[in-house]
Design an enzyme around this catalytic site. Sequence first.
Site, PDB file in Angstrom:
ATOM      1  N   SER A 102     -24.463  54.638 -75.655  1.00 32.22           N
ATOM      2  CA  SER A 102     -23.002  54.849 -75.416  1.00 32.22           C
ATOM      3  C   SER A 102     -22.611  55.670 -74.292  1.00 32.22           C
ATOM      4  CB  SER A 102     -22.397  55.235 -76.635  1.00 32.22           C
ATOM      5  OG  SER A 102     -21.057  55.369 -76.414  1.00 32.22           O
ATOM      6  N   TYR A 127     -20.544  60.543 -83.063  1.00 23.98           N
ATOM      7  CA  TYR A 127     -21.019  59.317 -82.694  1.00 23.98           C
ATOM      8  C   TYR A 127     -21.900  59.483 -81.705  1.00 23.98           C
ATOM      9  CZ  TYR A 127     -21.049  54.825 -80.339  1.00 23.98           C
ATOM     10  OH  TYR A 127     -21.274  53.640 -79.691  1.00 23.98           O
ATOM     11  N   LYS A 161     -12.563  44.951 -85.885  1.00 21.01           N
ATOM     12  CA  LYS A 161     -12.828  46.561 -85.757  1.00 21.01           C
ATOM     13  C   LYS A 161     -11.554  47.531 -85.889  1.00 21.01           C
ATOM     14  CE  LYS A 161     -15.263  47.737 -82.201  1.00 21.01           C
ATOM     15  NZ  LYS A 161     -16.199  48.312 -82.648  1.00 21.01           N
TER      16      LYS A 161
END
Length: 325
Positions: free
Chosen positions: A116, A143, A179
Amino acid sequence: MYIVTGGAGFIGSAMVWKLNQMGIDDILVVDNLAKSEKWKNLVNLRYEDYLHRDQFLKLILEGDDPFETEGVIHMGACSSTTELDADFLMENNYRYSQYVCRFCIENNARFINASSAATYGDGQHGFDDDHEGISRLQPLNMYGYSKQLFDMWALKAGLLNQIASLKFFNVFGPNEYHKDDMRSVICKAYRQIGETGQLKLFKSYREEYEHGGQRRDFVYVKDCVDIMAWLLEHREAGGVFNVGTGTAKTWNDLANAVFAAMEREPNVEYIEMPEQIRDKYQYFTEAKMQKLRDAGCDVEMTPLEEAAKDYVRNYLAQDDPYLKS
């Protein structure tokens, strides 16, 4: 067989769609459907079987390859940037990815991993996907840190050049509807504009950025899966790779693109940003794409305006907005 973990999720289901476009339907979808709406992403797609993520992990830890695996596209992870359960992220994002990576290496299967752009933190160390700079990066949330840990582990284990770990920037497109708050601004904007005629964007708290002038690298999910398809066919390309357009656009640019796709005049209201995210907010992201180009990848990235038009008119405005095989 190709295995897509997170195969009912946003990028995962788009990758199943891409494999279908390539004439491939010998696909194992691995996910955790639970009580979510992700199952709807699979309805229009062709695949051989489905396994819960825990069942899949149990099978691969037994050592043998019961799937005769050609490649694993590992998109399965908790992608919430606000998730506070660090132990869960360590096991679900970091440790699980190690197991799947080892399985692929041991069985000579291609491994494509979802890293990411959150690993870049506030961008103070730039956005270069060179391996030497990995250890310098400081993610702003757990994350991003869980993704960073896997890249560092693969580098230290000497495996990084044998796999492809992809740092996705701001991805948007069909099949993200489940989401909730993690949906792209384009997805949220379409409904907001349709209901109110107006779009709300966060104010800027830095003098060098006007309101709505914060810049991000917005990348269409169809381009992302084109890149992954290329990487499946070019196993010699290994390492960490950025996945973006290479050109940052402002939130105002994005707003104008959505209004144009909806054939409406721009009408933006700038609102206060919640205090709890102000010190973790990325004001600028822009993927450096030269490394992927040097590897030979010739996928052309879709300009924001064109991608927004396709997404809005051919998906969001349709009764069935999902990708179709």
